[in-house]
Design an enzyme around this catalytic site. Structure first.
Site, PDB file in Angstrom:
ATOM      1  N   GLU A 130       0.978  -1.122  -0.005  1.00 35.74           N
ATOM      2  CA  GLU A 130       0.111   0.094   0.035  1.00 35.74           C
ATOM      3  C   GLU A 130       0.859   1.306  -0.214  1.00 35.74           C
ATOM      4  OE1 GLU A 130      -3.214   0.697   0.019  1.00 35.74           O
ATOM      5  OE2 GLU A 130      -3.319  -1.486  -0.661  1.00 35.74           O
TER       6      GLU A 130
ATOM      7  N   CYS B  58     -12.555   2.615 -14.243  1.00 37.28           N
ATOM      8  CA  CYS B  58     -12.869   3.790 -14.247  1.00 37.28           C
ATOM      9  C   CYS B  58     -11.765   4.660 -14.201  1.00 37.28           C
ATOM     10  CB  CYS B  58     -13.786   3.857 -12.683  1.00 37.28           C
ATOM     11  SG  CYS B  58     -14.439   5.686 -12.704  1.00 37.28           S
TER      12      CYS B  58
ATOM     13  N   CYS C 262     -16.382   2.444 -19.636  1.00 35.87           N
ATOM     14  CA  CYS C 262     -17.873   2.438 -19.143  1.00 35.87           C
ATOM     15  C   CYS C 262     -18.693   1.378 -19.356  1.00 35.87           C
ATOM     16  CB  CYS C 262     -18.733   3.883 -19.393  1.00 35.87           C
ATOM     17  SG  CYS C 262     -17.979   5.437 -18.627  1.00 35.87           S
TER      18      CYS C 262
ATOM     19  N   CYS D  12     -18.331  -1.485 -17.029  1.00 35.84           N
ATOM     20  CA  CYS D  12     -18.462  -1.230 -15.522  1.00 35.84           C
ATOM     21  C   CYS D  12     -19.450  -1.633 -14.952  1.00 35.84           C
ATOM     22  CB  CYS D  12     -18.210   0.498 -15.334  1.00 35.84           C
ATOM     23  SG  CYS D  12     -18.224   1.063 -13.620  1.00 35.84           S
TER      24      CYS D  12
ATOM     25  N   CYS E 264     -24.327   5.222 -12.722  1.00 38.88           N
ATOM     26  CA  CYS E 264     -23.312   6.347 -12.328  1.00 38.88           C
ATOM     27  C   CYS E 264     -23.925   7.736 -12.897  1.00 38.88           C
ATOM     28  CB  CYS E 264     -22.043   5.993 -13.359  1.00 38.88           C
ATOM     29  SG  CYS E 264     -20.836   6.821 -13.206  1.00 38.88           S
TER      30      CYS E 264
END
Length: 353
Positions: free
Chosen positions: A40, A195, A202, A205, A211
């Site tokens: 991370e 995204c 899209c 997605c 959205c």
């Protein structure tokens, strides 16, 4: 046993993750709090494709937190060289030592405690807690911000306090009580692979039907970019001083500021300052060879630097005794931390000297 109840948003994200999410990243095999933490931190400001090689090398040298805590900072910075944002590596090292001293060598599972450690903000703490300890904790990295801002039509730059507060509210509200690790990984994966910042896919997605940005045709407008002027430019000369034994002079940078604690070439504002430094140290330069100027871009400014090769004679006088300096043999392994431009110049010198 019945499946746990998920909202339509959560279910769509988890269903997509089961089929399309990333399940074989190096830090997922195995997925431990330590490996999640390292990954991370590396992934802050850095793409997955770049991080993978660094992560694998880092794990070979520091397979456990205790090994990282016992290492010298120079060793840690050497493995970080080229990854940029070196404060991340320094904070990893500091945190490893703090965890060893105060937490019996084990990363805390509580996000509130994690955020007290150097280099661990709220989102990173949530990722460590959820992915590493399988606890419910929300995250809000750059990818998640983008997904939430577009899907829910959140106006404004995500770094603004009011906008960030709203995005955190959404993230906390939408994070499920079960399968939290999968959900958080899915949200990061969605932002990274579907995204995306430009040209979002899209049609692929799972959230396309709800959205706001897609419905309004505003995918390129949300989230709103930060309004900034042109980045300032700083200029410097980098002294590539080479001796007859094909060794080049490096100096350790101060413990604060740009490239803190890294090894780099001495820098000067111009030739007048460079010549004064030569006189101070009794250096007799045989010839100066300026190389073409080049640019290195930081997050907030551009550094225009001109490398100047200087061939000096035997007996480096005052430079030999200068604190925080060394003579590095060209072609030898670089076993300490150097910035990316310095590493490139060292390799360039190997070819021309």
């Amino acid at each position: 046993m019945a499946s746990p109840p998920f909202s339509a948003f959560q279910q769509a994200v988890l269903d997509w993750f089961d089929l399309e999410g990333r399940h074989d990243l190096p830090w997922q095999r195995p997925r431990t709090p330590y490996r999640v933490w390292i990954s991370e931190v590396m992934l802050q400001q850095t793409q997955v494709a770049t991080v993978i090689g660094y992560f694998e090398r880092f794990m070979r040298h520091f397979p456990r937190l205790a090994v990282l805590a016992e290492a010298d900072l120079d060793e840690v910075l050497a493995l970080w060289s080229g990854l940029g944002y070196y404060s991340r590596a320094r904070n990893l090292h500091r945190t490893a030592r703090i965890v060893t001293e105060r937490h019996a060598g084990e990363l805390p599972a509580d996000p509130a405690v994690l955020t007290t450690l150097p280099g661990i903000g709220r989102s990173t703490a949530g990722a460590i807690s959820s992915l590493g300890f399988d606890r419910r904790a929300a995250i809000l990295d750059g990818n998640v911000r983008r997904v939430l801002a577009r899907c829910h039509g959140v106006e404004g730059w995500p770094g603004a306090s009011k906008v960030e507060k709203e995005l955190w509210r959404l993230s906390e509200e939408l994070t499920p009580s079960t399968r939290c690790a999968d959900y958080n990984q899915a949200m990061m994966d969605l932002g990274a692979t579907v995204c995306t910042r430009s040209r979002p896919a899209c049609a692929d997605c799972p959230l396309a039907g709800t959205c706001v940005a897609r419905r309004q045709g505003r995918q390129t407008e949300l989230p709103a970019p930060r309004r900034t002027g042109p980045a300032p430019v700083r200029s410097t000369l980098m002294l590539l001083m080479v001796d007859p034994d094909r060794r080049v002079r490096l100096q350790k940078r101060p413990p604060a500021g740009i490239w803190a604690n890294l090894w780099a070439f001495p820098e000067f504002d111009g030739l007048e300052e460079l010549n004064a430094w030569f006189a101070l140290h009794g250096i007799h330069a045989h010839r100066l060879e300026p190389l073409p100027p080049r640019r290195h871009t930081f997050s907030h400014f551009h550094l225009d630097y001109t490398p100047v090769i200087v061939h000096c004679g035997v007996g480096h006088t005052g430079v030999e005794e200068a604190a925080q300096g060394l003579w590095h043999p060209l072609g030898a392994e670089i076993g300490f931390g150097v910035p990316a431009p310095v590493r490139r110049l060292l390799h360039e010198l190997e070819r021309v000297i």
